[in-house]
Design an enzyme around this catalytic site. Structure first.
Site, PDB file in Angstrom:
ATOM      1  N   ASP A  61       0.878  -1.172   0.000  1.00 15.58           N
ATOM      2  CA  ASP A  61       0.000   0.000   0.000  1.00 15.58           C
ATOM      3  C   ASP A  61       0.916   1.222   0.000  1.00 15.58           C
ATOM      4  O   ASP A  61       1.696   1.407   0.947  1.00 15.58           O
ATOM      5  CB  ASP A  61      -0.891  -0.016   1.249  1.00 15.58           C
ATOM      6  CG  ASP A  61      -1.916   1.115   1.229  1.00 15.58           C
ATOM      7  OD1 ASP A  61      -1.654   2.169   0.627  1.00 15.58           O
ATOM      8  OD2 ASP A  61      -2.990   0.927   1.825  1.00 15.58           O
ATOM      9  N   ASN A  85       1.304   5.391 -10.698  1.00 17.88           N
ATOM     10  CA  ASN A  85      -0.036   5.379 -11.282  1.00 17.88           C
ATOM     11  C   ASN A  85      -1.153   5.507 -10.241  1.00 17.88           C
ATOM     12  O   ASN A  85      -2.249   5.955 -10.566  1.00 17.88           O
ATOM     13  CB  ASN A  85      -0.187   4.070 -12.077  1.00 17.88           C
ATOM     14  CG  ASN A  85      -1.608   3.815 -12.502  1.00 17.88           C
ATOM     15  OD1 ASN A  85      -2.154   4.515 -13.352  1.00 17.88           O
ATOM     16  ND2 ASN A  85      -2.253   2.823 -11.880  1.00 17.88           N
ATOM     17  N   TYR A 150      -8.948  15.138  -4.305  1.00 22.34           N
ATOM     18  CA  TYR A 150      -8.345  14.533  -5.507  1.00 22.34           C
ATOM     19  C   TYR A 150      -7.637  15.583  -6.354  1.00 22.34           C
ATOM     20  O   TYR A 150      -6.456  15.448  -6.678  1.00 22.34           O
ATOM     21  CB  TYR A 150      -9.451  13.852  -6.306  1.00 22.34           C
ATOM     22  CG  TYR A 150      -9.020  13.172  -7.580  1.00 22.34           C
ATOM     23  CD1 TYR A 150      -8.350  11.949  -7.542  1.00 22.34           C
ATOM     24  CD2 TYR A 150      -9.309  13.722  -8.831  1.00 22.34           C
ATOM     25  CE1 TYR A 150      -7.977  11.302  -8.706  1.00 22.34           C
ATOM     26  CE2 TYR A 150      -8.949  13.079 -10.003  1.00 22.34           C
ATOM     27  CZ  TYR A 150      -8.283  11.875  -9.933  1.00 22.34           C
ATOM     28  OH  TYR A 150      -7.916  11.235 -11.095  1.00 22.34           O
ATOM     29  N   LYS A 154      -3.551  16.088  -7.248  1.00 26.98           N
ATOM     30  CA  LYS A 154      -2.996  16.005  -8.602  1.00 26.98           C
ATOM     31  C   LYS A 154      -2.219  17.279  -8.943  1.00 26.98           C
ATOM     32  O   LYS A 154      -1.177  17.236  -9.608  1.00 26.98           O
ATOM     33  CB  LYS A 154      -4.114  15.763  -9.625  1.00 26.98           C
ATOM     34  CG  LYS A 154      -4.821  14.410  -9.461  1.00 26.98           C
ATOM     35  CD  LYS A 154      -3.917  13.240  -9.790  1.00 26.98           C
ATOM     36  CE  LYS A 154      -4.660  11.914  -9.770  1.00 26.98           C
ATOM     37  NZ  LYS A 154      -3.819  10.768 -10.121  1.00 26.98           N
TER      38      LYS A 154
HETATM   39  N1  NAD Z   1     -10.007   6.275 -15.073  1.00 35.76           N
HETATM   40  C1  NAD Z   1      -9.990   7.549 -15.408  1.00 35.76           C
HETATM   41  O1  NAD Z   1     -10.913   8.066 -16.082  1.00 35.76           O
HETATM   42  C2  NAD Z   1      -8.853   8.430 -14.988  1.00 35.76           C
HETATM   43  C3  NAD Z   1      -8.825   9.748 -15.469  1.00 35.76           C
HETATM   44  C4  NAD Z   1      -7.776  10.561 -15.088  1.00 35.76           C
HETATM   45  C5  NAD Z   1      -6.768  10.079 -14.254  1.00 35.76           C
HETATM   46  N2  NAD Z   1      -6.833   8.784 -13.803  1.00 35.76           N
HETATM   47  C6  NAD Z   1      -5.759   8.342 -12.928  1.00 35.76           C
HETATM   48  O2  NAD Z   1      -5.261   7.102 -13.362  1.00 35.76           O
HETATM   49  C7  NAD Z   1      -4.789   6.357 -12.235  1.00 35.76           C
HETATM   50  C8  NAD Z   1      -5.375   4.965 -12.286  1.00 35.76           C
HETATM   51  O3  NAD Z   1      -6.773   5.062 -12.338  1.00 35.76           O
HETATM   52  P1  NAD Z   1      -7.682   3.807 -12.753  1.00 35.76           P
HETATM   53  O4  NAD Z   1      -9.024   4.368 -13.117  1.00 35.76           O
HETATM   54  O5  NAD Z   1      -6.954   2.972 -13.734  1.00 35.76           O
HETATM   55  O6  NAD Z   1      -7.795   3.047 -11.337  1.00 35.76           O
HETATM   56  P2  NAD Z   1      -8.414   1.616 -10.978  1.00 35.76           P
HETATM   57  O7  NAD Z   1      -9.315   1.865  -9.822  1.00 35.76           O
HETATM   58  O8  NAD Z   1      -8.971   0.960 -12.177  1.00 35.76           O
HETATM   59  O9  NAD Z   1      -7.146   0.789 -10.478  1.00 35.76           O
HETATM   60  C9  NAD Z   1      -6.380   1.277  -9.434  1.00 35.76           C
HETATM   61  C10 NAD Z   1      -5.495   0.177  -8.878  1.00 35.76           C
HETATM   62  O10 NAD Z   1      -4.672   0.794  -7.878  1.00 35.76           O
HETATM   63  C11 NAD Z   1      -4.692   0.017  -6.695  1.00 35.76           C
HETATM   64  N3  NAD Z   1      -4.486   0.905  -5.540  1.00 35.76           N
HETATM   65  C12 NAD Z   1      -5.352   1.827  -5.060  1.00 35.76           C
HETATM   66  N4  NAD Z   1      -4.824   2.436  -3.981  1.00 35.76           N
HETATM   67  C13 NAD Z   1      -3.602   1.899  -3.786  1.00 35.76           C
HETATM   68  C14 NAD Z   1      -2.566   2.127  -2.841  1.00 35.76           C
HETATM   69  N5  NAD Z   1      -2.727   3.015  -1.840  1.00 35.76           N
HETATM   70  N6  NAD Z   1      -1.418   1.417  -2.938  1.00 35.76           N
HETATM   71  C15 NAD Z   1      -1.255   0.491  -3.924  1.00 35.76           C
HETATM   72  N7  NAD Z   1      -2.210   0.234  -4.839  1.00 35.76           N
HETATM   73  C16 NAD Z   1      -3.377   0.928  -4.778  1.00 35.76           C
HETATM   74  C17 NAD Z   1      -6.065  -0.636  -6.695  1.00 35.76           C
HETATM   75  O11 NAD Z   1      -6.055  -1.811  -5.869  1.00 35.76           O
HETATM   76  C18 NAD Z   1      -6.279  -0.932  -8.184  1.00 35.76           C
HETATM   77  O12 NAD Z   1      -5.752  -2.201  -8.537  1.00 35.76           O
HETATM   78  C19 NAD Z   1      -5.158   7.182 -10.996  1.00 35.76           C
HETATM   79  O13 NAD Z   1      -4.060   7.951 -10.577  1.00 35.76           O
HETATM   80  C20 NAD Z   1      -6.245   8.103 -11.509  1.00 35.76           C
HETATM   81  O14 NAD Z   1      -6.305   9.310 -10.775  1.00 35.76           O
HETATM   82  C21 NAD Z   1      -7.853   7.960 -14.149  1.00 35.76           C
END
Ligand code: NAD
Length: 262
Positions: A61, A85, A150, A154
């Site tokens: 984590d 990520n 959030y 960022k």
């Molecule tokens: N999905 C979108 O539309 C979007 C848009 C802009 C930015 N993002 C950014 O992309 C990144 C990934 O987003 P996503 O939608 O793919 O997420 P997701 O929820 O699909 O996957 C996130 C993964 O991260 C893991 N995780 C969460 N907290 C954690 C921690 N404290 N330590 C270790 N692992 C952890 C979760 O278990 C999960 O497997 C994030 O930073 C998010 O802000 C996503």
């Protein structure tokens, strides 16, 4: 934290690799020749995820900044890329969100990413690796999200990228970010998911919601030698969503009317 299967190949650490954009990034980096070190707080997600063959699974984590994210990793492993990520969001507004819960998000996104980065940079410097670090930000580093925990995390990371690019540049370590727009990682509303997707797509210049792979390809490019002279930069991967604004609301239909009558 369990660490298995180490090697001397070039490796890339991806946090949050168990799902979504992190998982797609793991695949893009594996295709580029990296051994993937897949970090996630959810070991079950890592095990279940269709990660690239030979990935090293690390249950960690990132909020646990006292724990060394790479503890026990084989000394021969050469980490050349890090993708920060993970980014969490509570989902409540300023007035709804207790301070302690806001602090948890800020701690995870900002301090957690700092700690992982410090561990990996120490590793790179000790081995004189001229590596690449990519942060996954968001359009909400500079646009209101109504979830200030959030968006401010960022924005803080966007500045961190620039600080690191300047400090680590002389060591040959490049630091950049991507800012995804609306990416379909399966977290949309359960009700009327198709309608929500269509309404979102209508705001995007390219006319579709993004896929995790759209972001992963750009991250892999930033890690590659093709981007060898790129540092301190953010690349939006949003199909043009950033440019949607109030004028579309006011004049979008007028343009359609004009097209019809001309
Ligand atoms: N999905 C979108 O539309 C979007 C848009 C802009 C930015 N993002 C950014 O992309 C990144 C990934 O987003 P996503 O939608 O793919 O997420 P997701 O929820 O699909 O996957 C996130 C993964 O991260 C893991 N995780 C969460 N907290 C954690 C921690 N404290 N330590 C270790 N692992 C952890 C979760 O278990 C999960 O497997 C994030 O930073 C998010 O802000 C996503």
């Amino acid at each position: 934290m369990a660490i298995e299967g180490v090697s001397t190949e070039p490796a890339a650490v991806v946090t949050g690799a168990g799902h979504g954009i992190g998982l797609a990034t793991a695949h893009a980096l594996a295709a580029a020749g990296y051994r993937v070190v897949a970090v996630d707080r959810d070991l079950g997600a890592l095990v279940k995820a269709d990660l690239p063959e030979g990935s090293v699974l690390v249950e960690h984590d990132i909020a646990d900044v006292e724990a060394d994210a790479l503890a026990g990793l084989d000394a021969g492993l050469r980490i050349e890329a890090l993708v920060n990520n993970v980014g969490v969001m509570d989902g409540r507004s300023f007035l709804e969100l207790p301070v302690a819960d806001a602090a948890r998000v800020l701690h995870t996104n900002i301090v957690g990413s700092w700690a992982v980065t410090r561990t990996v940079v120490d590793h790179m410097l000790a081995r004189q690796v001229r590596g690449s670090i990519v942060f996954n930000l968001s359009l909400h580093a500079s646009r209101v999200r109504m979830c200030p925990d959030y968006s401010m995390s960022k924005a803080a990371l966007a500045m961190f990228v620039q600080e690191l690019a300047m400090e680590l540049g002389p060591a040959g370590i490049r630091v950049n970010s991507v800012s995804p727009g609306a990416i379909d990682t399966g977290h949309g509303p359960s009700e009327d998911a198709d309608g929500h997707r269509a309404r979102s797509a209508a705001l995007v210049a390219l006319g579709r919601v993004g896929e995790p792979d759209d972001v992963a390809k750009v991250v892999a490019w930033l890690c590659s030698e093709q981007a060898g002279y790129v540092t301190g930069t953010d690349i939006r991967v949003d199909g043009g969503l950033f440019h949607y604004n109030w004028l579309h609301h006011l004049y979008g239909s007028a343009a359609t009317e004009r097209d019809r009558t001309s």
